[in-house]
Design a protein around this motif. Structure first.
Motif, PDB file in Angstrom:
ATOM      1  N   THR A 194      -8.008  -1.278  -9.005  1.00  0.00           N
ATOM      2  CA  THR A 194      -8.761  -2.391  -9.568  1.00  0.00           C
ATOM      3  C   THR A 194     -10.182  -1.937  -9.872  1.00  0.00           C
ATOM      4  O   THR A 194     -10.584  -0.833  -9.503  1.00  0.00           O
ATOM      5  CB  THR A 194      -8.805  -3.547  -8.565  1.00  0.00           C
ATOM      6  N   ASP A 195     -10.931  -2.809 -10.498  1.00  0.00           N
ATOM      7  CA  ASP A 195     -12.351  -2.504 -10.732  1.00  0.00           C
ATOM      8  C   ASP A 195     -13.068  -2.298  -9.406  1.00  0.00           C
ATOM      9  O   ASP A 195     -13.983  -1.493  -9.285  1.00  0.00           O
ATOM     10  CB  ASP A 195     -13.009  -3.660 -11.490  1.00  0.00           C
ATOM     11  N   THR A 196     -12.607  -3.050  -8.407  1.00  0.00           N
ATOM     12  CA  THR A 196     -13.231  -2.929  -7.085  1.00  0.00           C
ATOM     13  C   THR A 196     -13.007  -1.530  -6.519  1.00  0.00           C
ATOM     14  O   THR A 196     -13.942  -0.879  -6.046  1.00  0.00           O
ATOM     15  CB  THR A 196     -12.645  -3.979  -6.122  1.00  0.00           C
ATOM     16  N   THR A 197     -11.767  -1.067  -6.562  1.00  0.00           N
ATOM     17  CA  THR A 197     -11.497   0.262  -5.996  1.00  0.00           C
ATOM     18  C   THR A 197     -12.189   1.343  -6.818  1.00  0.00           C
ATOM     19  O   THR A 197     -12.643   2.348  -6.281  1.00  0.00           O
ATOM     20  CB  THR A 197      -9.988   0.556  -5.920  1.00  0.00           C
ATOM     21  N   LYS A 198     -12.296   1.116  -8.118  1.00  0.00           N
ATOM     22  CA  LYS A 198     -12.996   2.089  -8.975  1.00  0.00           C
ATOM     23  C   LYS A 198     -14.440   2.223  -8.527  1.00  0.00           C
ATOM     24  O   LYS A 198     -14.964   3.337  -8.346  1.00  0.00           O
ATOM     25  CB  LYS A 198     -12.935   1.607 -10.427  1.00  0.00           C
TER      26      LYS A 198
END
Lengths: 463, 183
Positions: free
Chosen positions: B84-88
């Protein structure tokens, strides 16, 4: 004017810092004997002249040192000088950290020297006391053993000093980030110390090691020299050789301890190096993902979560905030049915109350509604004489109800006067964001509720 | 006949606290800092002791309770579960921080030792370095200090020490442990 050599040596030792600079030059230049004269002239000025030691100033200049044999050679064309080797050894002896470590080639030289002795005594010499060739060779052998002993001893001291320095710098590595020690440089130094100096020394002194090319190790050469003498009836000489060999090999345990210390630092620093390499590799992949964005001058483009660098690990895959206010509400059924209507109705009815809403036909009281001065003074007197409540959730409403009870001809403009009085007190009042309204037959007054709680304020003061 | 779920050991109060943490996209770590000391996290212990119950509970709600060494988090079962954008953002930030520390010659322990941590000065240095700034812009982090707080600290990947520095939690360390193992 000549001076005794012992006086001169004392002067040299007194101002040894000037000569350490020359020694460092020799060490840094691979043992180069030719030292720039300018280097010493600078030191003479900075150290010896600055000390104002008249004797030193007179006898430690360039020409005097050459005249007395401290400097072996002065080359005025190349502008270099050569120090006496005993001076170099003496300075290194005084400062252990400056002792030149024995390298692999130094040990190889020593090994070959004793291998040659061994072959000479076994093949070329008749072992017999009194024979000039034998006596001369024996003397050379014993002197060489003593020299080797001295070199190995100094080498151990040097390695110990370097290991101490390594340990000191290692301890300074500060997790708080205040240290200026670079751990990569420290790793290089530890590696160099271990590979180039400690390991060769261990191999030289290790009695179990074998030469690959059928050559003799130092230990094997000494063993054969001792046996040669014992077998020809010279037991005492053989024993003497054995004792000297044992003395040299006894440094093996000291070197082994230094090796353990350095290995500990090395392993820790090498582990750091591996971490650095791993992070660097991952970071380079991140940069590769960035390079795609830069290609074709695409600006303001964002890094995608699908980039290869992120796909290589499942770290926190799927992590996100799951409670999203814009997420679809629970979808009970996909067809209309009575329960949905009942649920909707119930939710709406919750917000209804059963009282009829009051229809207001009054007008908002204007801020400049006039009150006669006489009326104003009356209201103010009433306010001043009143024991106002110490606690009330809505002081304006309270004032309205009180004035209504006090005055038969009360009207809302009277409340404005009381409002001004209340506000002027400013004690223990707590404005809120709540709205309320009072009205009479003609006007209505919208205001922000003022709370009062004197007891809470008193408690705070007491506290 | 279905066997009723034996959840009498589950602590309801802790269960609520766990839900609140996980649903916000936070991880629950085994240890957490309490007044500069590391202590066992009772929420982690609660999950650990009743893992099967919690796993089933979240499965019934459409989530997978993911267990990693020393931390838990949840993710949607049916979703693609790509990054996700979060993990990125998390991975990119950790890489930048790790790279800055090791490149500067610090021990990696600076990021894990309770007395160490990334300081304000370190953060300023990173923000002022062009190559790092370029990456931060590409992952939409304008202010690094704020980015660390909202992306890493909020999610318990890093935590703030008493001296205002930032150190990795076990969840943050796991990222680097994987890197070091796969070198």
């Amino acid at each position: 004017m000549r001076v005794d050599r012992d006086i001169l040596i004392q002067l040299v030792l007194k101002h040894k810092n000037a000569f350490y600079t020359l020694l460092d030059y020799v060490t840094q230049n691979g043992g180069s004997a030719a030292i720039p004269q300018k280097l010493y002239i600078d030191q003479y000025r900075k150290v010896i002249v600055a000390s104002e030691d008249e004797m030193a100033i007179r006898h430690l200049d360039l020409e005097s040192l050459h005249r007395h044999g401290i400097f072996v050679h002065l080359d005025h064309q190349a502008e270099t000088l050569v120090m006496q080797s005993f001076l170099i050894d003496m300075l290194r002896f005084i400062d252990k950290s400056r002792i030149r470590e024995l390298s692999r080639s130094d040990f190889e030289q020593i090994r070959k020297q004793f291998e040659a002795f061994c072959k000479k005594f076994e093949n070329d010499l008749n072992i017999s006391a009194g024979l000039p060739d034998y006596e001369e060779a024996l003397l050379t052998l014993l002197e060489s053993i003593d020299t080797a002993h001295s070199k190995v001893q100094q080498n151990v001291e040097a390695l110990s000093a370097h290991a101490d320095d390594l340990g000191r710098r290692y301890e300074q590595l500060d997790v708080q980030g205040f240290s200026t020690i670079d751990n990569m440089k420290l790793l290089e130094d530890a590696s160099r110390l271990y590979e180039r100096f400690i390991k060769p020394c261990l191999e030289f002194l290790n009695p179990d090691i074998q030469m690959k090319d059928q050559g003799l190790t130092f230990t094997q050469s000494m063993e054969r020299l001792a046996s040669r003498h014992e077998n020809t009836g010279y037991t005492e000489k053989g024993l003497r050789i054995r004792y000297k060999t044992t003395a040299i090999r006894s440094y093996y345990k000291d070197i082994a301890q230094i090796e353990q210390r350095v290995k500990r630092y090395y392993n820790s620093l090498a582990a750091e190096r591996l971490k650095y390499t791993a992070i660097e590799r991952a970071y380079n992949q991140l940069q590769e993902a960035m390079s795609v964005l830069r290609h074709g001058k695409l600006r303001n483009t964002k890094l995608s979560a699908d980039a290869a660098v992120f796909a290589q690990t499942d770290y926190l895959r799927g992590l996100k905030q799951h409670s999203n206010p814009s997420d679809t509400r629970i979808n009970w059924y996909d067809t209309d049915n009575l329960q949905i209507v009942e649920e909707w109705l119930g939710a709406k009815l919750k917000n209804f109350n059963n009282t009829d809403p009051e229809v207001i036909t009054t007008q908002s009281i204007a801020a400049n509604v006039s009150v006669s001065e006489e009326r104003r003074l009356l209201i103010l007197k009433l306010c001043m004489d009143r024991q106002w409540p110490k606690q009330h959730e809505d002081l304006i409403l309270d004032a309205h109800e009180w004035l209504l009870a006090q005055l038969d001809d009360y009207s809302l403009p009277d409340l404005l006067v009381a409002y001004q009085y209340i506000y002027a007190r400013k004690e223990n009042l707590k404005p809120t964001l709540l709205h309320n309204q009072v009205h009479d037959e003609k006007y209505h007054f919208d205001y922000l509720v003022l709370r009062v709680d004197e007891d809470a304020e008193e408690s705070k003061k007491v506290a | 006949m279905m066997t009723p779920i034996q959840s009498f050991q589950v602590n309801k109060e802790r269960s609520k606290a766990i839900y609140k943490e996980l649903i916000q996209g936070r991880v629950i770590t085994r240890l957490h800092s309490v007044s500069s000391d590391l202590e066992e996290n009772e929420l982690y212990t609660e999950i650990f002791n009743n893992f099967n119950d919690y796993k089933m509970q979240y499965e019934m709600s459409g989530f997978e309770l993911v267990a990693r060494p020393d931390f838990y988090y949840i993710r949607e079962i049916d979703a693609d579960n790509a990054n996700t954008d979060t993990t990125k953002k998390i991975q990119a930030l950790l890489l930048i921080i790790g790279r800055y520390v090791t490149k500067a010659g610090y021990m990696f322990d600076k990021l894990t030792h309770p007395k160490g941590g990334l300081s304000s000065e370190d953060i300023r240095n990173i923000d002022d370095t062009e190559e790092y700034r370029e990456i931060l812009d590409a992952i939409e982090i304008k202010d690094l200090h704020a980015g660390i707080k909202t992306t890493l600290v909020f999610r318990r990947i890093m935590e703030e020490t008493d001296t205002g520095k930032f150190v990795l939690t076990s969840a943050g360390r796991y990222f680097f442990d994987n890197l070091f193992v796969n070198r």
